[in-house]
Design a protein around this motif. Structure first.
Motif, PDB file in Angstrom:
ATOM      1  N   VAL A  48       0.815  -1.220   0.000  1.00 49.05           N
ATOM      2  CA  VAL A  48       0.000   0.000   0.000  1.00 49.05           C
ATOM      3  C   VAL A  48       0.850   1.271   0.000  1.00 49.05           C
ATOM      4  O   VAL A  48       0.353   2.347  -0.334  1.00 49.05           O
ATOM      5  CB  VAL A  48      -1.021   0.029   1.165  1.00 49.05           C
ATOM      6  N   GLY A  49       2.127   1.158   0.372  1.00 52.69           N
ATOM      7  CA  GLY A  49       3.019   2.310   0.230  1.00 52.69           C
ATOM      8  C   GLY A  49       3.231   2.638  -1.236  1.00 52.69           C
ATOM      9  O   GLY A  49       3.180   3.802  -1.652  1.00 52.69           O
ATOM     10  N   HIS A  50       3.438   1.576  -2.057  1.00 54.39           N
ATOM     11  CA  HIS A  50       3.562   1.776  -3.506  1.00 54.39           C
ATOM     12  C   HIS A  50       2.255   2.318  -4.082  1.00 54.39           C
ATOM     13  O   HIS A  50       2.263   3.077  -5.056  1.00 54.39           O
ATOM     14  CB  HIS A  50       3.852   0.452  -4.216  1.00 54.39           C
ATOM     15  N   THR A  55      -1.086   5.637  -7.619  1.00 54.88           N
ATOM     16  CA  THR A  55      -2.442   6.192  -7.725  1.00 54.88           C
ATOM     17  C   THR A  55      -2.406   7.676  -8.062  1.00 54.88           C
ATOM     18  O   THR A  55      -3.247   8.169  -8.821  1.00 54.88           O
ATOM     19  CB  THR A  55      -3.237   5.947  -6.426  1.00 54.88           C
ATOM     20  N   ILE A  56      -1.442   8.409  -7.517  1.00 49.52           N
ATOM     21  CA  ILE A  56      -1.373   9.858  -7.775  1.00 49.52           C
ATOM     22  C   ILE A  56      -1.359  10.160  -9.277  1.00 49.52           C
ATOM     23  O   ILE A  56      -2.209  10.917  -9.758  1.00 49.52           O
ATOM     24  CB  ILE A  56      -0.167  10.508  -7.071  1.00 49.52           C
ATOM     25  N   PRO A  57      -0.415   9.595 -10.063  1.00 52.41           N
ATOM     26  CA  PRO A  57      -0.422   9.941 -11.492  1.00 52.41           C
ATOM     27  C   PRO A  57      -1.686   9.486 -12.205  1.00 52.41           C
ATOM     28  O   PRO A  57      -2.116  10.128 -13.169  1.00 52.41           O
ATOM     29  CB  PRO A  57       0.821   9.242 -12.047  1.00 52.41           C
ATOM     30  N   ASP A  58      -2.293   8.377 -11.731  1.00 47.31           N
ATOM     31  CA  ASP A  58      -3.535   7.958 -12.377  1.00 47.31           C
ATOM     32  C   ASP A  58      -4.647   8.973 -12.127  1.00 47.31           C
ATOM     33  O   ASP A  58      -5.407   9.312 -13.035  1.00 47.31           O
ATOM     34  CB  ASP A  58      -3.977   6.585 -11.872  1.00 47.31           C
ATOM     35  N   VAL A  59      -4.743   9.457 -10.890  1.00 48.24           N
ATOM     36  CA  VAL A  59      -5.752  10.474 -10.564  1.00 48.24           C
ATOM     37  C   VAL A  59      -5.540  11.718 -11.435  1.00 48.24           C
ATOM     38  O   VAL A  59      -6.498  12.272 -11.991  1.00 48.24           O
ATOM     39  CB  VAL A  59      -5.690  10.826  -9.061  1.00 48.24           C
ATOM     40  N   ILE A  60      -4.283  12.137 -11.559  1.00 44.66           N
ATOM     41  CA  ILE A  60      -3.986  13.331 -12.373  1.00 44.66           C
ATOM     42  C   ILE A  60      -4.288  13.063 -13.845  1.00 44.66           C
ATOM     43  O   ILE A  60      -4.852  13.915 -14.543  1.00 44.66           O
ATOM     44  CB  ILE A  60      -2.509  13.766 -12.181  1.00 44.66           C
ATOM     45  N   ILE A 135      -4.621  -3.181 -13.059  1.00 45.09           N
ATOM     46  CA  ILE A 135      -5.950  -3.216 -13.687  1.00 45.09           C
ATOM     47  C   ILE A 135      -7.025  -3.195 -12.601  1.00 45.09           C
ATOM     48  O   ILE A 135      -7.994  -2.437 -12.685  1.00 45.09           O
ATOM     49  CB  ILE A 135      -6.092  -4.454 -14.601  1.00 45.09           C
ATOM     50  N   ARG A 136      -6.818  -4.006 -11.560  1.00 41.75           N
ATOM     51  CA  ARG A 136      -7.790  -4.064 -10.466  1.00 41.75           C
ATOM     52  C   ARG A 136      -7.899  -2.725  -9.725  1.00 41.75           C
ATOM     53  O   ARG A 136      -8.933  -2.411  -9.148  1.00 41.75           O
ATOM     54  CB  ARG A 136      -7.401  -5.174  -9.487  1.00 41.75           C
ATOM     55  N   ALA A 137      -6.811  -1.952  -9.720  1.00 44.93           N
ATOM     56  CA  ALA A 137      -6.835  -0.640  -9.051  1.00 44.93           C
ATOM     57  C   ALA A 137      -7.530   0.414  -9.904  1.00 44.93           C
ATOM     58  O   ALA A 137      -7.764   1.530  -9.437  1.00 44.93           O
ATOM     59  CB  ALA A 137      -5.413  -0.189  -8.750  1.00 44.93           C
ATOM     60  N   GLY A 138      -7.869   0.044 -11.147  1.00 44.86           N
ATOM     61  CA  GLY A 138      -8.564   0.990 -12.018  1.00 44.86           C
ATOM     62  C   GLY A 138      -7.647   2.006 -12.652  1.00 44.86           C
ATOM     63  O   GLY A 138      -8.083   3.092 -13.054  1.00 44.86           O
ATOM     64  N   PHE A 139      -6.355   1.701 -12.776  1.00 43.88           N
ATOM     65  CA  PHE A 139      -5.418   2.651 -13.381  1.00 43.88           C
ATOM     66  C   PHE A 139      -5.680   2.775 -14.886  1.00 43.88           C
ATOM     67  O   PHE A 139      -5.810   1.772 -15.580  1.00 43.88           O
ATOM     68  CB  PHE A 139      -3.972   2.222 -13.129  1.00 43.88           C
ATOM     69  N   SER A 140      -5.727   4.003 -15.343  1.00 39.27           N
ATOM     70  CA  SER A 140      -6.076   4.277 -16.751  1.00 39.27           C
ATOM     71  C   SER A 140      -4.830   4.209 -17.633  1.00 39.27           C
ATOM     72  O   SER A 140      -4.473   5.156 -18.316  1.00 39.27           O
ATOM     73  CB  SER A 140      -6.744   5.651 -16.854  1.00 39.27           C
ATOM     74  N   VAL A 141      -4.196   3.040 -17.621  1.00 43.90           N
ATOM     75  CA  VAL A 141      -2.915   2.816 -18.302  1.00 43.90           C
ATOM     76  C   VAL A 141      -3.145   2.435 -19.762  1.00 43.90           C
ATOM     77  O   VAL A 141      -4.067   1.680 -20.077  1.00 43.90           O
ATOM     78  CB  VAL A 141      -2.134   1.702 -17.566  1.00 43.90           C
ATOM     79  N   ASP A 142      -2.269   2.931 -20.614  1.00 43.32           N
ATOM     80  CA  ASP A 142      -2.260   2.499 -22.017  1.00 43.32           C
ATOM     81  C   ASP A 142      -1.417   1.222 -22.095  1.00 43.32           C
ATOM     82  O   ASP A 142      -0.194   1.266 -22.202  1.00 43.32           O
ATOM     83  CB  ASP A 142      -1.644   3.597 -22.892  1.00 43.32           C
ATOM     84  N   VAL A 670      -9.834   2.150  -1.488  1.00 43.47           N
ATOM     85  CA  VAL A 670      -8.372   2.217  -1.301  1.00 43.47           C
ATOM     86  C   VAL A 670      -7.823   3.479  -1.933  1.00 43.47           C
ATOM     87  O   VAL A 670      -7.037   4.218  -1.317  1.00 43.47           O
ATOM     88  CB  VAL A 670      -7.688   0.966  -1.902  1.00 43.47           C
ATOM     89  N   ARG A 671      -8.238   3.756  -3.174  1.00 43.38           N
ATOM     90  CA  ARG A 671      -7.756   4.940  -3.883  1.00 43.38           C
ATOM     91  C   ARG A 671      -8.104   6.219  -3.108  1.00 43.38           C
ATOM     92  O   ARG A 671      -7.252   7.079  -2.873  1.00 43.38           O
ATOM     93  CB  ARG A 671      -8.385   5.010  -5.287  1.00 43.38           C
ATOM     94  N   LEU A 672      -9.364   6.328  -2.731  1.00 43.80           N
ATOM     95  CA  LEU A 672      -9.822   7.550  -2.062  1.00 43.80           C
ATOM     96  C   LEU A 672      -9.129   7.720  -0.714  1.00 43.80           C
ATOM     97  O   LEU A 672      -8.721   8.825  -0.347  1.00 43.80           O
ATOM     98  CB  LEU A 672     -11.340   7.504  -1.886  1.00 43.80           C
ATOM     99  N   TYR A 673      -8.968   6.624   0.013  1.00 45.81           N
ATOM    100  CA  TYR A 673      -8.330   6.685   1.327  1.00 45.81           C
ATOM    101  C   TYR A 673      -6.891   7.181   1.208  1.00 45.81           C
ATOM    102  O   TYR A 673      -6.482   8.105   1.913  1.00 45.81           O
ATOM    103  CB  TYR A 673      -8.368   5.306   1.982  1.00 45.81           C
ATOM    104  N   ILE A 674      -6.150   6.576   0.306  1.00 45.73           N
ATOM    105  CA  ILE A 674      -4.736   6.944   0.153  1.00 45.73           C
ATOM    106  C   ILE A 674      -4.590   8.392  -0.310  1.00 45.73           C
ATOM    107  O   ILE A 674      -3.721   9.129   0.166  1.00 45.73           O
ATOM    108  CB  ILE A 674      -4.036   5.981  -0.836  1.00 45.73           C
TER     109      ILE A 674
END
Length: 963
Positions: A48-50, A55-60, A135-142, A670-674
């Protein structure tokens, strides 16, 4: 409401995003936004440290996509280096600690675990696991651009070869001798990522001064290690640990051979530092206690005294004592004077110690002859057991003497200490009286192979020359033009650029890309990860060609990459390269266009521990290889995570894997909490109990928006409280937008989630019992905005709600909300705040006054003349000027005394912010609500002055009498 099935919602939208390739951008005629994050090193699961780092760049990325940018957020995998090889070796040897970590902490099935004897199996397993986690974290990765490092992925390996040839041709990769951290068992240099424990430990440069011991007509050297060679003039005695093992050894360096006495540990360490050590005998330090050695500079004979504080594993294990300027030495001597039985044990006459005279060397303003003595007294140090105070005293004296001290001894008298220190060190070495020894500032330093590291001087090692002054200057220029979040980290980047020097860039073991001109060396992990952001821009095409079997990586030579990343567009060159590589000219053209479209990189994100290495190397390598227009634009740095208040540690089992956190709580929670826990590079603490609370709030968000989705959004005539809600919604949009623009995710969450939730609760309280068109319009409008504000934080739930709301397409691609100019209404916000505060004030009055069975409250608002006083004071901010202005009005002069007191009070309270509202109107509109909230009858501005309270009314602070 039934429990929300987060997993089902997540799977539904993850599948649709992948199927419809929502996050695979192509070049478009709209502004681009290119963001990357340091790809993970895959020696285990991400924790969860990683999670915060990724998550930060995905949110941005999601935020900018909704703002209308063409966003590229790619991902690759880092498998370079020795750690994975070390893990395979330890599993092969059935190391119980390693087996426990991979079986219990990482939950690797047993049938797979034993395959980990092959490093490639480790890589294969954790790459698959990391991709699934992302993928499970919902990251909008290409994902079309995915790759991994090392020669196991030949196209990228060829890109790294091109990078290193380019640096070498510029004279920035050089061969030579240099000190490196070294694993003595495996026999390899260690980069930052090769260290399991002590990766941040500094390497100190000790001056070892050769004191002379006469023994059996033989001249033997006892090299005392010091960080302050200038203090050799003030040595009064030597310290040895009587219980430690010392050795007499032949020390050969070049053509010189000498006999030294040093600790056994020092002999081992020095054997890695350009010295051949031949141990003649071993003995305990007690053998030398009471003997005398000669100071090679002053010729003084000084006694060797016993000291248990001497650490044989620090430097040489031989310590010179300078009690006038070293607090530890002074206190140790004072302690020894009280322990005559120890001295007698070694046949030392106690008077010898009593008569030791301190030698003052340095003039320091604010201190007398012996600064160390004064500092010890000042801090109240009683004995050597006062470790912390002694450390503080040492730091204080060393710092003060170095920066402000003036040397008193000829031939250096009158010179600043910081200048003398270098002069004496140089002189001692030139005379052969002293040498240099490298040592770690702290112990232990453990490699990922599980071995204790040493410092080794390596010859014929390949280095990247970050010490090159011209290169440094370009790096400084690039940094000056970059945005750094948080800005406070800029000085650290500047400092790193200043002190960076040659860095070993290749190893003899581990996974990686062979050094193209010297393939017995493998490029290490911090050297092949500096410009791969450029490779992402072309990797989509490379991957497609590979899948189609149309790529021969061996043909991707230097010319190919030179053209893509450095030259002007040229049809002729594209045709030539097509002939050489077998890649169609039009695809080469498309690759070139992709690079030119996406570069420069807009944002590089990572954790703060990478500032002294990767993130600064990233700047250096970009300015060396790419033209100025392609230099990076920004770096965002984040902090670390702890678990239930403790540092995460695989070995201690105190780790929460990212995927386990998702399974327990749902990705969106998890995303919102972090994102809500910390700003920028502040650290966060994961607490399961708090995550559980947040889950309930996220479920409430889902429930509310689902309910509001049933309403129709028809504009209608609004009441003040409706306008207040829309105004507050504007505030949330503005606050969340500004927060995300500056990577302040905590601020953005406060606005996008908590502020809207709290304001909505108040609005529902204020409108309880109402079921009209205006309220339904506000709630339906709020739902539409709220879901979009939350889409970058909680993308899965937001997609589900967007569908319920009848939104077009994916919310991930919907338009980011912007404040509606018609909704702004600061006055209504002030009026509502006024009502809220009044309710709380009346509750407090009832509580403090202990009024039982209160029936009614009388409210008195400030008269017009008081508002006028407040406005003038806010403008003038000065008693005389305000009084002068107000006394011009005959009406105001009627209240002269009261005005004088009021001005004094406002100025004292610095009450300079004042915005006028119609207090009585606000109270009358909210009267029913106030009565319901308090269970009291509310009487506004009655003629009768109950309890003489009326005169106490001030602007925005009505007077209240409760009965």
């Amino acid at each position: 409401m039934e429990d929300l099935n987060f997993r089902a919602i997540e799977e539904k939208w993850q599948k649709r995003w992948l199927e419809e390739k929502v996050f695979e951008p192509k070049r478009e005629d709209k502004p681009k936004f290119y963001i990357t994050v340091a790809f993970p090193y895959l020696s285990g699961h991400l924790h969860v440290g990683h999670a915060r780092t990724y998550t930060i760049p995905d949110v941005i990325a999601r935020f900018k996509r909704m703002q209308g940018y063409n966003v590229l957020f790619p991902m690759g995998w880092h498998i370079t280096g020795a750690p994975i090889v070390g893990i395979a070796e330890r599993i092969k040897n059935r190391d119980p600690k390693t087996i426990r970590i991979y079986h219990d902490v990482y939950k690797v099935p047993e049938e797979i675990l034993w395959k980990f004897e092959d490093p490639k199996e480790i890589v294969k397993y954790f790459m698959k696991a990391a991709r699934e986690t992302f993928i499970r974290a919902g990251f909008s990765v290409d994902w079309s651009r995915e790759f991994h490092t090392t020669s196991l992925f030949p196209p990228f390996s060829k890109f790294i070869e091109w990078q290193f040839w380019t640096l070498k041709d510029m004279g920035l990769v050089v061969k030579g001798a240099h000190r490196v951290r070294w694993d003595p068992v495996v026999g390899t240099p260690l980069g930052d990522h090769d260290i399991m424990e002590g990766e941040d430990v500094q390497i100190l440069e000790y001056v070892i001064i050769k004191f002379i011991l006469e023994e059996n007509d033989e001249e033997i050297y006892m090299p005392a290690a010091t960080l302050r060679p200038e203090t050799v003039y003030g040595v009064t005695n030597m310290w040895l640990n009587p219980e430690a093992i010392y050795v007499k050894a032949k020390v050969r360096r070049g053509n010189r051979e000498e006999t030294w006495i040093i600790s056994k540990e020092a002999a081992y360490k020095l054997s890695f530092q350009d010295r051949e050590i031949e141990v003649i005998e071993e003995f305990k330090g007690e053998r030398l206690i009471g003997k005398y050695v000669k100071n090679p500079i002053t010729g003084d004979e000084v006694i060797i005294l016993p000291a248990e504080f001497v650490d044989p594993d620090n430097a040489t294990g031989v310590v010179m004592s300078v009690p006038a300027h070293a607090p530890f030495d002074h206190v140790a001597l004072e302690d020894l004077k009280k322990e005559t039985e120890i001295l007698l044990k070694y046949d030392i006459d106690p008077r010898v110690v009593e008569e030791i005279s301190y030698i003052p060397l340095i003039k320091l303003e604010g201190y007398g002859e012996f600064p160390a003595v004064e500092e010890v007294e000042k801090l109240g140090v009683k004995s050597q057991k006062d470790d912390e105070k002694l450390e503080e005293a040492t730091k204080n004296i060393y710092k003060a003497e170095y920066h402000k001290g003036v040397f008193k001894i000829e031939p250096y008298a009158g010179k600043p200490v910081q200048e003398v220190k270098d002069l004496i060190a140089k002189e001692l070495q030139e005379k052969g009286i002293a040498e240099i020894m490298y040592e770690f500032a702290e112990k232990p330093v453990i490699s990922r192979f599980g071995n204790q590291a040493v410092i080794k001087i390596i010859h014929d090692q390949w280095f990247i020359d970050y010490g090159n002054p011209e290169w440094k200057e370009k790096a400084r220029e690039a940094l000056a033009n970059m945005t750094i979040y948080p800005e406070s980290r800029r000085t650290q980047f500047e400092a790193v650029i200043d002190w960076l020097d040659k860095k070993a860039c290749a190893r003899k073991v581990g996974l990686g890309t062979p050094l193209p001109w010297d393939p017995e060396w493998v490029i290490e992990s911090l050297s092949d990860s500096t410009i791969y952001m450029a490779y992402y821009t072309i990797s989509r095409h490379i991957n497609k060609l590979r899948e189609e079997g149309r790529l021969d990586p061996e043909k991707l030579d230097r010319e190919f990459f030179d053209y893509l990343f450095g030259e002007e567009f040229s049809e002729e060159r594209e045709k030539e390269l097509a002939e050489k590589t077998g890649i169609p000219a039009e695809i080469i053209h498309e690759m070139k266009e992709e690079f030119e479209y996406w570069y420069p990189l807009d944002w590089r994100c990572s954790a703060k521990d990478l500032i002294p290495n990767h993130l600064t190397f990233f700047i250096f390598n970009h300015v060396a290889i790419f033209r100025k227009g392609h230099w990076p634009r920004g770096i965002a740095v984040n902090g670390f995570g702890t678990l239930e208040g403790k540092k995460m540690s695989k070995s201690k089992g105190n780790v929460l894997n990212f995927i386990d956190a998702i399974n327990e709580n749902g990705a969106d929670v998890v995303r919102l909490y972090i994102m809500s826990l910390a700003e920028h590079d502040s650290d966060f603490d994961w607490r399961r109990k708090e995550v559980g609370k947040l889950r309930k709030q996220v479920e409430r968000f889902y429930e509310l928006v689902s309910e509001f989705a049933e309403y129709e959004a028809k504009p209608t005539e609004l009441k003040d409280i409706d306008r207040w809600m829309l105004h507050r919604l504007n505030k949330a949009i503005e606050g969340a937008t500004r927060g995300l623009e500056e990577f302040r995710t905590r601020t953005a969450v406060q606005w996008a989630f908590y502020s809207v939730l709290n304001d909505l609760r108040w609005y529902l309280r204020r409108t309880e019992g109402r079921d009209d068109e205006a309220k339904r319009y506000v709630l339906r409008t709020l739902a539409d905005v709220w879901v979009r504000l939350m889409a970058s934080f909680t993308p899965h739930i937001s997609e589900e709600l967007w569908e319920k709301l009848g939104g077009e397409g994916f919310v991930s691609l919907a338009k980011w909300p912007e404040p509606n100019p018609e909704w702004w209404n600061e006055t209504i916000e002030l009026e509502e705040e006024y009502v809220k505060n009044l309710i709380e004030d009346i509750k407090e009055i009832i509580r403090v006054a202990k009024i039982e069975d209160a029936k009614r409250a009388y409210i008195y608002t400030a008269p017009e003349w008081k508002w006028r006083v407040a406005e003038v004071v806010a403008e003038k901010r000065d008693f005389r000027e305000a009084m002068s202005e107000l006394m011009k009005d005959p009406e105001m002069r009627k209240h002269g005394k009261e005005i004088s007191k009021m001005i004094q009070r406002l100025i004292k309270d610095r009450a300079f912010e004042i915005k006028r509202i119609d207090e009585e109107k606000a109270l009358r509109e909210a009267k029913d609500f106030i009565e319901k909230e308090l269970g009291l009858e509310i009487i506004i501005n009655p003629e009768v002055d109950k309890g003489g309270k009326k005169k106490q009314a001030m602007p925005m602070k009505p007077a209240v009498f409760v009965e």
